[in-house]
Design a protein around this motif. Structure first.
Motif, PDB file in Angstrom:
ATOM      1  N   GLU A 131       1.126  -1.309   0.159  1.00  0.00           N
ATOM      2  CA  GLU A 131      -0.225  -0.429  -0.179  1.00  0.00           C
ATOM      3  C   GLU A 131       1.294   1.268   0.173  1.00  0.00           C
ATOM      4  OE1 GLU A 131      -2.558  -0.597   3.146  1.00  0.00           O
ATOM      5  OE2 GLU A 131      -4.123  -1.716   2.264  1.00  0.00           O
ATOM      6  N   PHE A 132       2.427   1.391   0.665  1.00  0.00           N
ATOM      7  CA  PHE A 132       2.978   2.819   0.745  1.00  0.00           C
ATOM      8  C   PHE A 132       3.605   2.233  -0.788  1.00  0.00           C
ATOM      9  CE2 PHE A 132       7.363   3.727   1.137  1.00  0.00           C
ATOM     10  CZ  PHE A 132       6.790   5.005   1.942  1.00  0.00           C
ATOM     11  N   PHE A 133       3.794   1.285  -1.405  1.00  0.00           N
ATOM     12  CA  PHE A 133       4.711   1.650  -2.381  1.00  0.00           C
ATOM     13  C   PHE A 133       3.341   2.156  -3.427  1.00  0.00           C
ATOM     14  CE2 PHE A 133       5.072   0.024  -7.095  1.00  0.00           C
ATOM     15  CZ  PHE A 133       6.166   0.334  -7.265  1.00  0.00           C
ATOM     16  N   LYS A 173       3.374   6.132  -3.297  1.00  0.00           N
ATOM     17  CA  LYS A 173       4.252   6.331  -3.957  1.00  0.00           C
ATOM     18  C   LYS A 173       3.994   6.828  -4.967  1.00  0.00           C
ATOM     19  CE  LYS A 173       5.968   7.725   0.792  1.00  0.00           C
ATOM     20  NZ  LYS A 173       6.148   8.845   0.556  1.00  0.00           N
ATOM     21  N   HIS A 174       4.169   5.500  -5.309  1.00  0.00           N
ATOM     22  CA  HIS A 174       3.865   5.225  -7.332  1.00  0.00           C
ATOM     23  C   HIS A 174       3.058   7.123  -7.773  1.00  0.00           C
ATOM     24  CE1 HIS A 174       3.616   3.964 -11.125  1.00  0.00           C
ATOM     25  NE2 HIS A 174       4.062   2.881 -10.841  1.00  0.00           N
ATOM     26  N   VAL A 232       9.177   7.595  -6.495  1.00  0.00           N
ATOM     27  CA  VAL A 232       9.264   6.264  -6.750  1.00  0.00           C
ATOM     28  C   VAL A 232      11.002   6.617  -6.609  1.00  0.00           C
ATOM     29  CG1 VAL A 232       9.358   4.034  -6.764  1.00  0.00           C
ATOM     30  CG2 VAL A 232       7.288   5.790  -7.140  1.00  0.00           C
ATOM     31  N   ASP A 233      11.563   5.880  -6.054  1.00  0.00           N
ATOM     32  CA  ASP A 233      13.682   5.134  -6.640  1.00  0.00           C
ATOM     33  C   ASP A 233      13.472   4.850  -7.511  1.00  0.00           C
ATOM     34  OD1 ASP A 233      16.274   5.161  -6.614  1.00  0.00           O
ATOM     35  OD2 ASP A 233      16.391   3.239  -5.275  1.00  0.00           O
ATOM     36  N   SER A 234      14.478   6.195  -8.755  1.00  0.00           N
ATOM     37  CA  SER A 234      14.178   6.243 -10.137  1.00  0.00           C
ATOM     38  C   SER A 234      15.832   5.491 -10.579  1.00  0.00           C
ATOM     39  CB  SER A 234      14.197   7.367 -11.092  1.00  0.00           C
ATOM     40  OG  SER A 234      14.877   8.449 -10.083  1.00  0.00           O
ATOM     41  N   HIS A 235      16.234   5.486  -9.259  1.00  0.00           N
ATOM     42  CA  HIS A 235      18.324   4.761  -9.977  1.00  0.00           C
ATOM     43  C   HIS A 235      17.368   3.082 -10.965  1.00  0.00           C
ATOM     44  CE1 HIS A 235      20.658   7.268  -7.425  1.00  0.00           C
ATOM     45  NE2 HIS A 235      18.988   6.986  -6.408  1.00  0.00           N
ATOM     46  N   MET A 255      11.879   0.645   0.505  1.00  0.00           N
ATOM     47  CA  MET A 255      11.590   1.635   0.289  1.00  0.00           C
ATOM     48  C   MET A 255      10.420   2.385   1.672  1.00  0.00           C
ATOM     49  SD  MET A 255       9.844   2.748  -4.213  1.00  0.00           S
ATOM     50  CE  MET A 255       8.838   4.031  -2.898  1.00  0.00           C
ATOM     51  N   PHE A 256       9.992   0.492   2.248  1.00  0.00           N
ATOM     52  CA  PHE A 256       9.160   1.328   3.182  1.00  0.00           C
ATOM     53  C   PHE A 256       9.403   1.190   4.776  1.00  0.00           C
ATOM     54  CE2 PHE A 256       6.827  -1.008   6.653  1.00  0.00           C
ATOM     55  CZ  PHE A 256       5.546  -0.335   6.738  1.00  0.00           C
ATOM     56  N   PHE A 257      10.502   0.394   4.521  1.00  0.00           N
ATOM     57  CA  PHE A 257      11.907   0.901   5.966  1.00  0.00           C
ATOM     58  C   PHE A 257      12.602   2.008   5.723  1.00  0.00           C
ATOM     59  CE2 PHE A 257       9.982  -3.624   5.560  1.00  0.00           C
ATOM     60  CZ  PHE A 257       9.629  -4.376   7.744  1.00  0.00           C
ATOM     61  N   ASP A 258      13.005   2.513   4.636  1.00  0.00           N
ATOM     62  CA  ASP A 258      13.955   3.629   5.102  1.00  0.00           C
ATOM     63  C   ASP A 258      12.826   4.821   5.723  1.00  0.00           C
ATOM     64  OD1 ASP A 258      16.072   2.249   4.203  1.00  0.00           O
ATOM     65  OD2 ASP A 258      15.489   3.213   1.739  1.00  0.00           O
ATOM     66  N   SER A 259      11.789   4.077   5.165  1.00  0.00           N
ATOM     67  CA  SER A 259      11.191   5.626   5.225  1.00  0.00           C
ATOM     68  C   SER A 259      10.160   5.570   7.035  1.00  0.00           C
ATOM     69  CB  SER A 259       9.026   5.460   4.541  1.00  0.00           C
ATOM     70  OG  SER A 259       8.001   6.268   5.324  1.00  0.00           O
TER      71      SER A 259
END
Length: 301
Positions: A191-193, A196-197, A259-262, A291-295
């Motif tokens: 859900e978090f992703f 952000k997406h 979203v991480d664009s690397h 992404m979730f746990f970094d947040s």
């Protein structure tokens, strides 16, 4: 479009596109007539009266400018989505282009970058065509959408989550207020992703809205043949870029959640077909987890 931007456009069309005026109509007047038709969705007879020209003259110069603007096309990476634009087709083709509301439209694929420019556009497909099929056509045709392995476009759930195209999880809902309220209100990583997406990809919806607001010819029922109409759609996207670049009207939000664009993997080859894989699915799951746990870590600091 202000006078400075108009002058720059005329110079581009003259020097880069090779547009040449005549003894009766110079380049500036040709471009003015052309822009007036796109911006106000008026027929040639209206332009004929306003510019005091013959109908044949208006039509001839409209097509001249149309062809020259198409030479200013460009390519890059970004988010992508489809939008629907009304078109005029033969009676036998109308069922294929008819939307649920009864309107006759074409499914237009647009790709948008972080500078606020449309970097790829593909009009002409029927409304009934699945987004994934339009995307397959876009990357497989000559001079089509270029996607380097190791990078990706953000796309919505209408597209497959495959290498080069990062889609959200199906069936994982969130409240739109979460996107703008700050913090991590989602209860699961997926859900978090998705939240952000959506926040990162939603800029292309705003861009489509601005595009249609700027060019009235994209909003009304077309009276041009399908072949001409699809070319005009592409031209409207290109002119949008020129206005954006020269007048700095479109600004990407500085606080946009991205979203991480690397790069996802390492490689320089192009992606030429759409194919799901366990590797890409696993990579998305790992990205979502990180992404979730970094947040969570940042929120707890």
């Amino acid at each position: 479009m202000d006078r400075r931007c108009f002058a720059i456009l005329c110079t581009l069309l003259r020097t880069t596109g090779g547009l040449v005026g005549t003894e009766v109509v110079d380049v500036e007047e040709m471009v003015a007539m052309f822009l007036h038709i796109l911006a106000h969705d008026v027929k040639n007879r209206v332009v004929r009266r306003q510019f005091v020209k013959l109908s044949d003259t208006v039509s001839r110069h409209f097509n001249s400018v149309l062809n020259v603007v198409l030479r200013l096309h460009e390519d890059c990476l970004g988010a992508l989505d489809g939008t629907y634009i009304k078109v005029n087709v033969n009676a036998t083709d109308r069922p294929r282009y008819r939307m649920r509301k009864g309107e006759i439209t074409t499914n237009v694929l647009g790709v948008y970058d972080t500078n606020g420019d449309f970097v790829f556009v593909l009009p002409g497909w029927e409304d009934s065509t699945a987004d994934s099929r339009v995307l397959t056509d876009a990357i497989s045709r000559p001079n089509g959408l270029e996607v380097l392995k190791g990078y990706y476009y953000l796309c919505d759930v209408g597209y497959q989550n495959v290498e080069g195209f990062l889609a959200p999880y199906r069936g994982k809902q969130y409240h739109l207020s979460e996107c703008h309220g700050g913090g991590n209100a989602s209860t699961t990583t997926r859900e978090f992703f998705n939240m952000k997406h959506f926040s990162a990809r939603n800029v292309i919806e705003t861009a489509f809205g601005l595009l249609k607001e700027r060019w009235a010819i994209l909003r009304g029922k077309s009276y041009y043949p399908m072949q001409v109409q699809t070319r005009m759609i592409t031209v409207c996207f290109l002119l949008h870029n020129i206005i954006n670049q020269e007048m700095n009207i479109v600004k990407m939000p500085e606080d946009l959640d991205k979203v991480d664009s690397h790069s996802a993997t390492i490689g320089l080859d192009e992606i030429n077909y759409i194919e799901s894989s366990n590797e890409w699915t696993q990579w998305r799951d790992e990205l979502v987890h990180n992404m979730f746990f970094d947040s969570e870590l940042r929120n707890n600091q």
